[in-house]
Design a protein around this motif. Structure first.
Motif, short mmCIF file in Angstrom:
data_model
loop_
_atom_site.label_atom_id
_atom_site.label_comp_id
_atom_site.label_asym_id
_atom_site.label_seq_id
_atom_site.Cartn_x
_atom_site.Cartn_y
_atom_site.Cartn_z
N LYS A 16 53.05 42.43 17.51
CA LYS A 16 53.62 42.20 18.83
C LYS A 16 52.82 41.09 19.51
CE LYS A 16 55.04 44.16 23.12
NZ LYS A 16 55.21 45.27 24.00
N VAL A 17 53.51 40.09 19.98
CA VAL A 17 52.88 38.96 20.64
C VAL A 17 53.24 38.99 22.12
CG1 VAL A 17 52.76 36.44 20.72
CG2 VAL A 17 53.06 37.60 18.53
N ARG A 18 52.24 38.88 22.98
CA ARG A 18 52.50 38.87 24.42
C ARG A 18 53.16 37.56 24.81
NH1 ARG A 18 49.44 41.50 28.57
NH2 ARG A 18 49.22 43.59 27.84
N THR A 19 54.19 37.66 25.60
CA THR A 19 54.85 36.47 26.12
C THR A 19 54.63 36.41 27.62
OG1 THR A 19 56.91 37.66 26.50
CG2 THR A 19 56.65 36.60 24.35
N ALA A 20 55.04 35.34 28.23
CA ALA A 20 54.87 35.18 29.67
C ALA A 20 55.58 36.30 30.43
CB ALA A 20 55.40 33.83 30.12
N ARG A 21 56.67 36.81 29.90
CA ARG A 21 57.39 37.90 30.56
C ARG A 21 56.61 39.20 30.54
NH1 ARG A 21 63.13 36.98 27.71
NH2 ARG A 21 63.24 34.79 28.18
N ASP A 22 55.76 39.39 29.52
CA ASP A 22 54.99 40.62 29.39
C ASP A 22 53.84 40.70 30.39
OD1 ASP A 22 56.58 41.35 27.26
OD2 ASP A 22 55.19 40.55 25.77
N ILE A 23 53.35 39.57 30.84
CA ILE A 23 52.19 39.53 31.71
C ILE A 23 52.63 39.65 33.17
CG2 ILE A 23 50.22 38.14 32.46
CD1 ILE A 23 50.22 36.93 29.64
N LYS A 24 52.05 40.59 33.88
CA LYS A 24 52.39 40.84 35.28
C LYS A 24 51.47 40.00 36.17
CE LYS A 24 53.73 45.50 34.05
NZ LYS A 24 53.24 45.75 32.72
N VAL A 25 51.93 38.82 36.57
CA VAL A 25 51.07 37.86 37.26
C VAL A 25 50.59 38.33 38.63
CG1 VAL A 25 50.93 35.51 38.17
CG2 VAL A 25 52.01 35.93 35.96
N PRO A 26 51.44 38.74 39.57
CA PRO A 26 50.90 39.12 40.89
C PRO A 26 49.85 40.23 40.83
CG PRO A 26 53.25 38.73 41.07
CD PRO A 26 52.90 38.71 39.59
N PRO A 27 50.06 41.32 40.08
CA PRO A 27 48.99 42.32 40.00
C PRO A 27 47.70 41.78 39.38
CG PRO A 27 51.07 43.29 39.32
CD PRO A 27 51.29 41.81 39.46
N LEU A 28 47.83 40.88 38.40
CA LEU A 28 46.63 40.28 37.81
C LEU A 28 45.88 39.45 38.85
CD1 LEU A 28 47.75 39.18 34.25
CD2 LEU A 28 46.00 40.85 34.82
N LEU A 29 46.62 38.74 39.70
CA LEU A 29 45.97 37.97 40.75
C LEU A 29 45.25 38.88 41.73
CD1 LEU A 29 48.67 35.25 41.51
CD2 LEU A 29 46.50 34.95 40.33
N ASN A 30 45.81 40.05 41.99
CA ASN A 30 45.15 41.00 42.89
C ASN A 30 43.85 41.52 42.29
OD1 ASN A 30 47.20 40.78 44.77
ND2 ASN A 30 48.32 42.55 43.99
N GLU A 31 43.78 41.63 40.97
CA GLU A 31 42.58 42.11 40.31
C GLU A 31 41.53 41.01 40.14
OE1 GLU A 31 43.73 43.81 36.57
OE2 GLU A 31 44.66 45.56 37.51
N GLY A 32 41.93 39.77 40.33
CA GLY A 32 41.05 38.63 40.09
C GLY A 32 39.69 38.69 40.76
N PRO A 33 39.63 38.93 42.07
CA PRO A 33 38.32 38.95 42.73
C PRO A 33 37.37 40.01 42.15
CG PRO A 33 40.05 38.76 44.36
CD PRO A 33 40.73 39.02 43.04
N GLU A 34 37.91 41.17 41.80
CA GLU A 34 37.05 42.21 41.23
C GLU A 34 36.55 41.80 39.85
OE1 GLU A 34 37.08 46.97 40.11
OE2 GLU A 34 38.82 46.09 41.10
N VAL A 35 37.42 41.20 39.05
CA VAL A 35 37.04 40.75 37.71
C VAL A 35 35.97 39.67 37.81
CG1 VAL A 35 37.87 39.57 35.64
CG2 VAL A 35 39.23 41.40 36.65
N VAL A 36 36.18 38.70 38.69
CA VAL A 36 35.21 37.62 38.86
C VAL A 36 33.87 38.20 39.32
CG1 VAL A 36 34.65 35.58 40.23
CG2 VAL A 36 36.92 35.82 39.24
N GLY A 37 33.93 39.14 40.24
CA GLY A 37 32.69 39.77 40.71
C GLY A 37 31.95 40.49 39.61
N MET A 38 32.67 41.24 38.80
CA MET A 38 32.04 41.96 37.69
C MET A 38 31.39 40.98 36.71
SD MET A 38 34.86 44.92 36.80
CE MET A 38 33.87 45.66 35.49
N MET A 39 32.10 39.90 36.40
CA MET A 39 31.57 38.93 35.45
C MET A 39 30.38 38.18 36.04
SD MET A 39 35.13 37.58 33.78
CE MET A 39 34.50 36.95 32.23
#
Length: 76
Positions: A16-39
């Motif tokens: 199974k290959v992820r396509t652009a349709r599989d990725i949920k962009v707005p929720p990922l953007l909401n998680e961005g600050p937390e991910v950047v902070g953790m890293m």
């Protein structure tokens, strides 16, 4: 999307290959600050980028962890 490949031995595999349709962009953007902070914390304390990504894959926000965990498993 399913990607089929045929090896030299003639064995067929499907992956199974992820396509652009599989990725949920707005929720990922909401998680961005937390991910950047953790890293940032991991790298700021002398860890490598690899360790930072593994940390998010293990204990980060759900969608980001799922995405990075999938990438990590492909590289094993």
């Amino acid at each position: 999307m399913i990607q089929e490949s045929v090896h030299r031995t003639g064995r067929r595999t499907e992956k199974k290959v992820r396509t652009a349709r599989d990725i949920k962009v707005p929720p990922l953007l909401n998680e961005g600050p937390e991910v950047v902070g953790m890293m940032t914390v991991v790298i700021g304390n002398g860890g490598s980028l690899d360790v930072a990504v593994r940390n998010v894959a293990d204990s980060g926000p759900a969608l980001s962890a799922e995405m990075l965990c999938a990438q990590h498993e492909q590289n094993l």
